[in-house]
Write a protein that holds these residues in place. Sequence first.
Motif, PDB file in Angstrom:
ATOM      1  N   GLU A 123       0.829  -1.212   0.000  1.00 26.50           N
ATOM      2  CA  GLU A 123       0.000   0.000   0.000  1.00 26.50           C
ATOM      3  C   GLU A 123       0.864   1.264   0.000  1.00 26.50           C
ATOM      4  O   GLU A 123       0.598   2.220  -0.748  1.00 26.50           O
ATOM      5  CB  GLU A 123      -0.939   0.010   1.206  1.00 26.50           C
ATOM      6  CG  GLU A 123      -1.902   1.168   1.243  1.00 26.50           C
ATOM      7  CD  GLU A 123      -2.899   1.188   0.087  1.00 26.50           C
ATOM      8  OE1 GLU A 123      -3.377   2.291  -0.248  1.00 26.50           O
ATOM      9  OE2 GLU A 123      -3.204   0.127  -0.485  1.00 26.50           O
ATOM     10  N   MET A 124       1.909   1.295   0.816  1.00 29.18           N
ATOM     11  CA  MET A 124       2.763   2.483   0.879  1.00 29.18           C
ATOM     12  C   MET A 124       3.534   2.696  -0.418  1.00 29.18           C
ATOM     13  O   MET A 124       3.785   3.834  -0.817  1.00 29.18           O
ATOM     14  CB  MET A 124       3.730   2.403   2.064  1.00 29.18           C
ATOM     15  CG  MET A 124       3.051   2.540   3.424  1.00 29.18           C
ATOM     16  SD  MET A 124       2.059   4.043   3.604  1.00 29.18           S
ATOM     17  CE  MET A 124       0.396   3.388   3.545  1.00 29.18           C
ATOM     18  N   MET A 125       3.868   1.621  -1.113  1.00 31.54           N
ATOM     19  CA  MET A 125       4.550   1.773  -2.399  1.00 31.54           C
ATOM     20  C   MET A 125       3.632   2.458  -3.415  1.00 31.54           C
ATOM     21  O   MET A 125       4.103   3.205  -4.266  1.00 31.54           O
ATOM     22  CB  MET A 125       5.030   0.417  -2.929  1.00 31.54           C
ATOM     23  CG  MET A 125       6.223  -0.148  -2.160  1.00 31.54           C
ATOM     24  SD  MET A 125       7.612   0.995  -2.011  1.00 31.54           S
ATOM     25  CE  MET A 125       8.031   1.246  -3.724  1.00 31.54           C
ATOM     26  N   LYS A 126       2.334   2.252  -3.302  1.00 24.35           N
ATOM     27  CA  LYS A 126       1.382   2.933  -4.192  1.00 24.35           C
ATOM     28  C   LYS A 126       1.388   4.442  -3.939  1.00 24.35           C
ATOM     29  O   LYS A 126       1.155   5.228  -4.841  1.00 24.35           O
ATOM     30  CB  LYS A 126      -0.023   2.382  -3.988  1.00 24.35           C
ATOM     31  CG  LYS A 126      -0.190   0.952  -4.443  1.00 24.35           C
ATOM     32  CD  LYS A 126      -1.585   0.452  -4.113  1.00 24.35           C
ATOM     33  CE  LYS A 126      -1.742  -1.017  -4.432  1.00 24.35           C
ATOM     34  NZ  LYS A 126      -3.036  -1.546  -3.987  1.00 24.35           N
ATOM     35  N   HIS A 127       1.648   4.828  -2.691  1.00 15.46           N
ATOM     36  CA  HIS A 127       1.617   6.245  -2.312  1.00 15.46           C
ATOM     37  C   HIS A 127       2.979   6.939  -2.416  1.00 15.46           C
ATOM     38  O   HIS A 127       3.048   8.150  -2.290  1.00 15.46           O
ATOM     39  CB  HIS A 127       1.112   6.395  -0.878  1.00 15.46           C
ATOM     40  CG  HIS A 127      -0.284   5.917  -0.674  1.00 15.46           C
ATOM     41  ND1 HIS A 127      -1.379   6.556  -1.213  1.00 15.46           N
ATOM     42  CD2 HIS A 127      -0.763   4.845   0.000  1.00 15.46           C
ATOM     43  CE1 HIS A 127      -2.489   5.898  -0.876  1.00 15.46           C
ATOM     44  NE2 HIS A 127      -2.131   4.852  -0.146  1.00 15.46           N
ATOM     45  N   MET A 141       5.686   9.274   5.535  1.00 12.44           N
ATOM     46  CA  MET A 141       5.397   9.110   6.963  1.00 12.44           C
ATOM     47  C   MET A 141       4.403  10.164   7.454  1.00 12.44           C
ATOM     48  O   MET A 141       3.462   9.851   8.169  1.00 12.44           O
ATOM     49  CB  MET A 141       6.697   9.169   7.774  1.00 12.44           C
ATOM     50  CG  MET A 141       6.508   8.763   9.211  1.00 12.44           C
ATOM     51  SD  MET A 141       8.103   8.534  10.021  1.00 12.44           S
ATOM     52  CE  MET A 141       7.518   7.889  11.576  1.00 12.44           C
ATOM     53  N   ARG A 142       4.595  11.407   7.066  1.00 12.44           N
ATOM     54  CA  ARG A 142       3.715  12.499   7.520  1.00 12.44           C
ATOM     55  C   ARG A 142       2.281  12.316   7.016  1.00 12.44           C
ATOM     56  O   ARG A 142       1.336  12.681   7.698  1.00 12.44           O
ATOM     57  CB  ARG A 142       4.233  13.856   7.013  1.00 12.44           C
ATOM     58  CG  ARG A 142       5.542  14.245   7.614  1.00 12.44           C
ATOM     59  CD  ARG A 142       5.474  15.013   8.952  1.00 12.44           C
ATOM     60  NE  ARG A 142       4.693  14.467  10.021  1.00 12.44           N
ATOM     61  CZ  ARG A 142       5.119  13.597  10.964  1.00 12.44           C
ATOM     62  NH1 ARG A 142       6.349  13.162  10.943  1.00 12.44           N
ATOM     63  NH2 ARG A 142       4.331  13.168  11.913  1.00 12.44           N
ATOM     64  N   THR A 143       2.124  11.774   5.817  1.00 11.61           N
ATOM     65  CA  THR A 143       0.784  11.678   5.242  1.00 11.61           C
ATOM     66  C   THR A 143       0.067  10.351   5.517  1.00 11.61           C
ATOM     67  O   THR A 143      -1.151  10.300   5.403  1.00 11.61           O
ATOM     68  CB  THR A 143       0.813  11.907   3.715  1.00 11.61           C
ATOM     69  OG1 THR A 143       1.705  10.965   3.118  1.00 11.61           O
ATOM     70  CG2 THR A 143       1.268  13.318   3.381  1.00 11.61           C
TER      71      THR A 143
END
Length: 171
Positions: A123-127, A141-143
């Motif tokens: 999921e984080m790789m998508k963002h 990290m902030r978002t």
Amino acid sequence: MTAHQHAIEQLKNYIDALSADEQVFGPSQALQQFGSEFHPSQDASSRLPRRDAKACYTNATAYALTHRDLFYSEGYALDPALPVPIQHAWLVDENGAVIDPTWKDAEQHVYFGVAFRADFLTEMMKHSEGKCGLLVNWRLMRTHFATPELLSTGLLSKSELPIARSPCPVS
């Protein structure tokens, strides 16, 4: 105190010092709150081919996304012979041992960090717009995990970590 124990204490003290300077929840506070020691596998080099030097986040991410029996981990590593803490990413296998796809002499290093859930990494790789690394990516990290509660949903809990069931002592 053994050289290994001294190195772990040095890593923890380094993280504590960095954490004191963070004005908001950041990578050092995350490691301070959720981090643990990981032990290198003695036969790590036979498990996976080494990838590019100085690309630990990319290397570990690539393997974690394609090998569901490996867990992406991030934190600090230290070579006791050269006591300089280095931000680093590695993998943890089903036995709780470090598999480092970047460093050739991983068995001689000390690792302290966190292991992430596979679905969280995906999921984080998508963002992240293709940028590897979770704790080192301040924007991400902030978002997406700016509080201990949000980050904890992406981490493998102590009971889920293979290392919790391994014969290696966890500090």
